[in-house]
Design a protein around this motif. Structure first.
Motif, PDB file in Angstrom:
ATOM      1  N   LEU A 100       0.815  -1.220   0.000  1.00 51.20           N
ATOM      2  CA  LEU A 100       0.000   0.000   0.000  1.00 51.20           C
ATOM      3  C   LEU A 100       0.845   1.265   0.000  1.00 51.20           C
ATOM      4  O   LEU A 100       0.470   2.259  -0.636  1.00 51.20           O
ATOM      5  N   MET A 101       1.991   1.251   0.674  1.00 58.82           N
ATOM      6  CA  MET A 101       2.719   2.493   0.943  1.00 58.82           C
ATOM      7  C   MET A 101       4.087   2.607   0.273  1.00 58.82           C
ATOM      8  O   MET A 101       4.637   3.699   0.190  1.00 58.82           O
ATOM      9  N   GLY A 102       4.654   1.517  -0.195  1.00 53.73           N
ATOM     10  CA  GLY A 102       6.005   1.551  -0.738  1.00 53.73           C
ATOM     11  C   GLY A 102       6.072   2.149  -2.135  1.00 53.73           C
ATOM     12  O   GLY A 102       5.091   2.099  -2.894  1.00 53.73           O
ATOM     13  N   THR A 103       7.218   2.709  -2.482  1.00 49.18           N
ATOM     14  CA  THR A 103       7.411   3.276  -3.821  1.00 49.18           C
ATOM     15  C   THR A 103       8.321   2.411  -4.690  1.00 49.18           C
ATOM     16  O   THR A 103       8.460   2.674  -5.877  1.00 49.18           O
ATOM     17  N   SER A 104       8.956   1.401  -4.111  1.00 47.31           N
ATOM     18  CA  SER A 104       9.783   0.492  -4.904  1.00 47.31           C
ATOM     19  C   SER A 104       8.922  -0.637  -5.449  1.00 47.31           C
ATOM     20  O   SER A 104       8.063  -1.180  -4.744  1.00 47.31           O
ATOM     21  N   ARG A 105       9.160  -1.003  -6.695  1.00 46.10           N
ATOM     22  CA  ARG A 105       8.362  -2.070  -7.320  1.00 46.10           C
ATOM     23  C   ARG A 105       8.904  -3.457  -6.995  1.00 46.10           C
ATOM     24  O   ARG A 105       8.188  -4.443  -7.138  1.00 46.10           O
ATOM     25  N   HIS A 106      10.168  -3.541  -6.605  1.00 39.22           N
ATOM     26  CA  HIS A 106      10.817  -4.848  -6.532  1.00 39.22           C
ATOM     27  C   HIS A 106      11.283  -5.262  -5.138  1.00 39.22           C
ATOM     28  O   HIS A 106      11.518  -6.447  -4.915  1.00 39.22           O
ATOM     29  N   VAL A 107      11.454  -4.324  -4.225  1.00 43.85           N
ATOM     30  CA  VAL A 107      12.057  -4.664  -2.935  1.00 43.85           C
ATOM     31  C   VAL A 107      11.132  -5.593  -2.144  1.00 43.85           C
ATOM     32  O   VAL A 107       9.909  -5.490  -2.219  1.00 43.85           O
ATOM     33  N   SER A 108      11.736  -6.520  -1.418  1.00 49.63           N
ATOM     34  CA  SER A 108      10.976  -7.466  -0.598  1.00 49.63           C
ATOM     35  C   SER A 108      11.130  -7.081   0.873  1.00 49.63           C
ATOM     36  O   SER A 108      12.222  -7.181   1.438  1.00 49.63           O
ATOM     37  N   VAL A 109      10.056  -6.612   1.475  1.00 50.14           N
ATOM     38  CA  VAL A 109      10.069  -6.183   2.884  1.00 50.14           C
ATOM     39  C   VAL A 109       9.457  -7.278   3.742  1.00 50.14           C
ATOM     40  O   VAL A 109       8.414  -7.833   3.395  1.00 50.14           O
ATOM     41  N   GLY A 110      10.093  -7.564   4.817  1.00 50.78           N
ATOM     42  CA  GLY A 110       9.588  -8.602   5.719  1.00 50.78           C
ATOM     43  C   GLY A 110      10.616  -8.904   6.787  1.00 50.78           C
ATOM     44  O   GLY A 110      11.423  -8.056   7.163  1.00 50.78           O
ATOM     45  N   ILE A 111      10.612 -10.125   7.242  1.00 48.35           N
ATOM     46  CA  ILE A 111      11.521 -10.542   8.302  1.00 48.35           C
ATOM     47  C   ILE A 111      12.944 -10.598   7.749  1.00 48.35           C
ATOM     48  O   ILE A 111      13.177 -11.006   6.618  1.00 48.35           O
ATOM     49  N   LEU A 401      16.678  -9.970  -4.402  1.00 51.81           N
ATOM     50  CA  LEU A 401      17.345 -10.483  -5.604  1.00 51.81           C
ATOM     51  C   LEU A 401      16.562 -11.630  -6.226  1.00 51.81           C
ATOM     52  O   LEU A 401      16.446 -11.726  -7.456  1.00 51.81           O
ATOM     53  N   VAL A 402      16.011 -12.499  -5.380  1.00 53.94           N
ATOM     54  CA  VAL A 402      15.173 -13.592  -5.893  1.00 53.94           C
ATOM     55  C   VAL A 402      13.933 -13.022  -6.570  1.00 53.94           C
ATOM     56  O   VAL A 402      13.513 -13.479  -7.641  1.00 53.94           O
ATOM     57  N   LYS A 403      13.355 -12.002  -5.974  1.00 57.94           N
ATOM     58  CA  LYS A 403      12.148 -11.381  -6.511  1.00 57.94           C
ATOM     59  C   LYS A 403      12.389 -10.819  -7.911  1.00 57.94           C
ATOM     60  O   LYS A 403      11.582 -11.008  -8.820  1.00 57.94           O
ATOM     61  N   THR A 404      13.504 -10.120  -8.081  1.00 49.55           N
ATOM     62  CA  THR A 404      13.807  -9.531  -9.390  1.00 49.55           C
ATOM     63  C   THR A 404      14.149 -10.601 -10.425  1.00 49.55           C
ATOM     64  O   THR A 404      13.829 -10.444 -11.602  1.00 49.55           O
ATOM     65  N   SER A 405      14.773 -11.687  -9.971  1.00 43.79           N
ATOM     66  CA  SER A 405      15.181 -12.731 -10.917  1.00 43.79           C
ATOM     67  C   SER A 405      14.026 -13.616 -11.357  1.00 43.79           C
ATOM     68  O   SER A 405      14.150 -14.369 -12.324  1.00 43.79           O
ATOM     69  N   THR A 406      12.911 -13.556 -10.654  1.00 40.75           N
ATOM     70  CA  THR A 406      11.763 -14.406 -11.005  1.00 40.75           C
ATOM     71  C   THR A 406      10.663 -13.633 -11.721  1.00 40.75           C
ATOM     72  O   THR A 406       9.521 -14.100 -11.798  1.00 40.75           O
ATOM     73  N   CYS A 408       9.443 -10.341 -11.150  1.00 42.72           N
ATOM     74  CA  CYS A 408       8.583  -9.396 -10.426  1.00 42.72           C
ATOM     75  C   CYS A 408       8.480  -8.078 -11.195  1.00 42.72           C
ATOM     76  O   CYS A 408       9.472  -7.551 -11.697  1.00 42.72           O
ATOM     77  N   GLN A 409       7.257  -7.534 -11.279  1.00 44.53           N
ATOM     78  CA  GLN A 409       7.016  -6.260 -11.953  1.00 44.53           C
ATOM     79  C   GLN A 409       6.521  -5.180 -10.992  1.00 44.53           C
ATOM     80  O   GLN A 409       6.870  -4.013 -11.136  1.00 44.53           O
ATOM     81  N   THR A 410       5.698  -5.569 -10.022  1.00 44.97           N
ATOM     82  CA  THR A 410       5.140  -4.609  -9.070  1.00 44.97           C
ATOM     83  C   THR A 410       5.016  -5.271  -7.696  1.00 44.97           C
ATOM     84  O   THR A 410       5.317  -6.464  -7.535  1.00 44.97           O
ATOM     85  N   GLN A 411       4.507  -4.502  -6.732  1.00 46.75           N
ATOM     86  CA  GLN A 411       4.315  -5.028  -5.383  1.00 46.75           C
ATOM     87  C   GLN A 411       3.082  -5.924  -5.257  1.00 46.75           C
ATOM     88  O   GLN A 411       2.781  -6.402  -4.155  1.00 46.75           O
ATOM     89  N   VAL A 412       2.402  -6.196  -6.361  1.00 46.79           N
ATOM     90  CA  VAL A 412       1.342  -7.217  -6.336  1.00 46.79           C
ATOM     91  C   VAL A 412       1.943  -8.554  -5.922  1.00 46.79           C
ATOM     92  O   VAL A 412       1.287  -9.370  -5.265  1.00 46.79           O
ATOM     93  N   SER A 413       3.206  -8.764  -6.271  1.00 47.01           N
ATOM     94  CA  SER A 413       3.888  -9.997  -5.861  1.00 47.01           C
ATOM     95  C   SER A 413       3.945 -10.108  -4.338  1.00 47.01           C
ATOM     96  O   SER A 413       3.895 -11.212  -3.786  1.00 47.01           O
ATOM     97  N   GLY A 414       4.048  -8.962  -3.638  1.00 46.21           N
ATOM     98  CA  GLY A 414       4.049  -8.976  -2.180  1.00 46.21           C
ATOM     99  C   GLY A 414       2.733  -9.477  -1.613  1.00 46.21           C
ATOM    100  O   GLY A 414       2.706 -10.175  -0.592  1.00 46.21           O
ATOM    101  N   VAL A 415       1.625  -9.126  -2.272  1.00 48.30           N
ATOM    102  CA  VAL A 415       0.308  -9.615  -1.825  1.00 48.30           C
ATOM    103  C   VAL A 415       0.225 -11.127  -2.012  1.00 48.30           C
ATOM    104  O   VAL A 415      -0.309 -11.841  -1.152  1.00 48.30           O
ATOM    105  N   ILE A 416       0.750 -11.629  -3.139  1.00 45.14           N
ATOM    106  CA  ILE A 416       0.749 -13.086  -3.373  1.00 45.14           C
ATOM    107  C   ILE A 416       1.565 -13.787  -2.292  1.00 45.14           C
ATOM    108  O   ILE A 416       1.138 -14.819  -1.749  1.00 45.14           O
ATOM    109  N   SER A 417       2.734 -13.232  -1.943  1.00 45.54           N
ATOM    110  CA  SER A 417       3.561 -13.821  -0.873  1.00 45.54           C
ATOM    111  C   SER A 417       2.813 -13.814   0.452  1.00 45.54           C
ATOM    112  O   SER A 417       2.868 -14.786   1.222  1.00 45.54           O
ATOM    113  N   ALA A 418       2.093 -12.712   0.733  1.00 39.07           N
ATOM    114  CA  ALA A 418       1.311 -12.627   1.971  1.00 39.07           C
ATOM    115  C   ALA A 418       0.221 -13.690   2.001  1.00 39.07           C
ATOM    116  O   ALA A 418      -0.085 -14.253   3.060  1.00 39.07           O
TER     117      ALA A 418
END
Length: 689
Positions: A100-111, A401-406, A408-418
């Motif tokens: 919802l709030m991030g401006t990066s399309r590829h970064v993976s935020v979490g633990i 790095l895994v996210k970009t190599s597979t 990923c285009q946007t943070q929609v991938s973060g919702v799928i991971s969630a």
């Protein structure tokens, strides 16, 4: 010649501030809309989402990250000193909020392992101060709420009435209370830093400091996992020198190692490392990385369950992981006061790693991020989840790095991971009951490969820059041998001291003319430079300020082989003696020489120049002491009939000289003292001879 300076209109800062306040405080429908859109960037990019082009890459990367995230979340709970369920909560909420709030399309935020370690150290310290046993296998405590799955009571249950909690709270309850309070305060710090635009703080964390900090923390993480690898029960060390104390305890208790855990650890490490190496070697041929961690966890759990490793061989297992969500709870204010200081380094490290990774991805894929919004995003990734029994988060390099190599285009991938994590939370979590802790420790240790490989880069780093290598070594050593927070502080302070030391003792040189050109260079560094007769050209490669004033003067006197103060004193001494002899009517001096011969001797042989040109091209600024120093050498050399000319001064240095009175009150002599190139100054000196 003197170039004509532009006249700058004076800005009334008070009026500018008031205008900005009026603009920012005014509220119109358009401004409100822009504020909401800026605060929630998803509202800008999601309506423009190119479904056909992006969806496949986002789904694939989301699933892969989710599959990696589940075992890592369970494993990193060991670092944080908390139950695995809290790590799963953290991973779920962080992905949703950053979407919802991030401006990066590829970064993976979490633990993240480093953040988990910092949280775990604070949790362990507070548990110890509260009188709890840090042994992982201690029975569960009273008041552990929905996570209470048996009837055992903990005799060390802590009454938290004095801390603002009116019920008896056990070890697990108190631990997550500390973690959520720490996370909430860290998030508040990050939001405040965003409001006051304090993102510049990250500039003081150089690459050498961050790398050294990460490597030192990795050694601490590895050390903390060794006891799980070999299945020994030793107390969790706290305070400074934890790494050394832990290794001493490990070697003292090595005879108690659990053979089952040792064999399991050896097999898991071999499989994980081999899979990682194969993955790195053939990553261009693989469409997505192998889910080795998940496969290892599934197989190890099945073997542990059906082989009854816990009952037969006393192998330590994860235990019950409940399903569903615990009701939200406000972090306790009194606990926040206890951890307010610890939250500051946590907030800074979390923000710096997130922004640096975001900028790296933005540069690689040609888009922009807003660092200030990233501060808000990571801040709310800590504040909101802290109400839902989660702890601090950050961007993680490996998963990014895994996210970009597979694909990923946007943070929609973060919702799928969630969603993958949610599936585990709601249905699959109890299946991990029999998972051995040594398997989780293996996953953590293998994930540290990247940070530990930094040791191999030390020779290359030393070859490139010795000072940066020293900063890396000092930060790494302090982070590992003292503590992570102290190590970070030591690294920052030491790197700043190195910068100060560089400006205190910078390079100095006498310059010679490059033959048949108008250019001048260091005569110690280059061959075939010709000296300019009767002219010395001195270069000082640093700002001139109070800390390096003495070094400036010493270097100048040493290189020109003339200290004007000593020479002036020597001349006065000779003049005094000469007057005494003349009064006595003796036409010979104290040296037995005639008057003419004495007069000649008063001009020392070592003065082989009549003009001193100071190359100011490397002097970026002058403070009051710097201006006074230049005024001092101007006067001292003038007493010896030596002219001092300044060359290549930047506008700020010229302004400092003007306001400091270097050129006199009317600036009339400025044209004869200041030149825009060294060659102009040399030509002027030759013409004046």
């Amino acid at each position: 010649f003197i170039m004509e300076r532009k006249t700058h209109v004076k800005i009334n800062r008070k009026e500018v501030m008031l205008a900005k306040l009026r603009k920012n405080c005014s509220c119109t429908p358009k401004k409100l809309k822009n504020f909401i859109m800026d605060f929630l960037p998803v509202l800008r990019w999601l309506p423009k989402y190119q479904y056909k082009e992006y969806i496949w890459g986002d789904v694939m990367s989301g699933l892969v990250i989710g599959i990696i995230l589940v075992p890592q979340a369970i494993a990193y709970s060991l670092l944080a000193g908390l139950k695995p369920i809290y790590s799963l909560y953290t991973s779920f909420f962080a992905n949703i909020i950053y979407f919802l709030m991030g401006t990066s399309r590829h970064v993976s935020v979490g633990i993240f392992s480093l953040i988990s370690l910092m949280v775990g150290q604070v949790v362990d310290r507070e548990l110890l101060l509260a009188g709890f046993d840090l042994n992982d296998d201690a029975p569960p405590a009273l008041g552990d709420g929905p996570l209470q799955n048996d009837s055992h009571s903990n005799t060390t249950a802590f009454n938290l009435t004095i801390a603002g909690i009116n019920a008896e709270c056990g070890k697990e309850c108190y631990a997550i209370g500390i973690a959520t309070a720490l996370t909430f305060v860290a998030g508040v710090y990050q939001v405040l830093m965003g409001i006051f635009r304090l993102g510049f703080v990250s500039m003081y964390l150089s690459e050498s400091v961050l790398d050294g900090f990460a490597t030192g923390a990795s050694l601490t993480i590895l050390t903390a996992q060794v006891k799980y690898l070999i299945g020994i029960k030793i107390p969790r060390s706290q305070g400074h020198g934890m790494l050394v104390i832990t290794w001493i305890n490990i070697f003292r208790n090595i005879s108690q190692a659990n053979l089952c855990d040792v064999i399991t650890s050896a097999i898991c490490i071999v499989v994980l490392v081999a899979a990682k190496e194969l993955g790195d070697r053939y990553k261009h041929k693989l469409k997505f990385p192998l889910p080795t961690e998940l496969l290892v966890i599934v197989v190890a759990t099945l073997v542990s369950h059906y082989g009854k490793l816990n009952e037969v061989y006393a192998s330590s297992v994860s235990g019950a992981i409940p399903t569903g969500f615990i009701p939200p709870k406000v972090p306790h204010f009194n606990l926040m006061l206890q951890v307010a200081v610890d939250a500051l380094p946590l907030a800074i490290v979390s923000f710096v790693f997130t922004v640096s990774l975001s900028e790296m991805c933005a540069k690689k894929y040609a888009y922009t991020i807003r660092a200030n919004q990233e501060m808000f995003a990571v801040g709310f990734c800590n504040i909101i989840p802290s109400f839902f029994h989660s702890f601090a988060t950050s961007a993680a390099l490996a998963k990014t790095l895994v996210k970009t190599s597979t694909g990923c285009q946007t943070q929609v991938s973060g919702v799928i991971s969630a969603m993958v994590v949610l599936l585990v939370l709601l249905f699959l979590a109890p299946l991990f009951y029999s998972l051995q802790k040594c398997v989780l420790a293996c996953i953590i240790i293998v994930s540290l490969r990247g940070a530990l490989r930094k040791f191999r880069d030390v020779p290359a780093r030393y070859h490139v820059n010795k000072v940066d290598t020293l900063v890396w070594v000092v930060t790494m050593s302090a982070s590992a041998l003292i503590s992570t927070e102290v190590g970070l502080l030591v690294g920052i302070v030491f790197s700043m001291l190195c910068i100060i030391a560089r400006t205190q003792r910078p390079r100095t040189a006498l310059l010679g003319q490059i033959q048949d050109t108008n250019f001048y260079e260091d005569d110690l560094e280059y061959e075939n430079l010709s000296c300019v007769p009767k002219v010395k050209i001195f270069r000082f490669e640093a700002p001139l300020y109070y800390a390096n004033r003495n070094y400036f003067l010493k270097s100048l006197y040493r290189l020109t082989n003339l200290d004007p103060n000593l020479e002036a004193a020597r001349r006065k001494k000779y003049e005094k003696k000469e007057k005494q002899h003349l009064k006595k009517g003796d036409h010979t001096t104290a040296n037995g020489l005639g008057i003419r011969e004495t007069t000649l001797q008063l001009v020392p042989k070592q003065i082989d120049f009549q003009v001193l040109v100071v190359d100011c091209s490397s002097i970026s600024f002058l403070d009051t002491t710097g201006v006074n120093t230049l005024k001092e050498i101007l006067k001292d050399y003038k007493d010896l009939n030596i002219s001092v000319l300044l060359a290549c001064c930047n506008p700020s240095v010229i302004d400092s000289l003007k306001t400091g009175g270097y050129f006199g009150k009317d600036l009339g002599s400025m044209q004869e003292m200041l030149f825009y190139s060294i060659h102009n100054a040399v030509q002027f000196a030759k013409d004046q001879k």
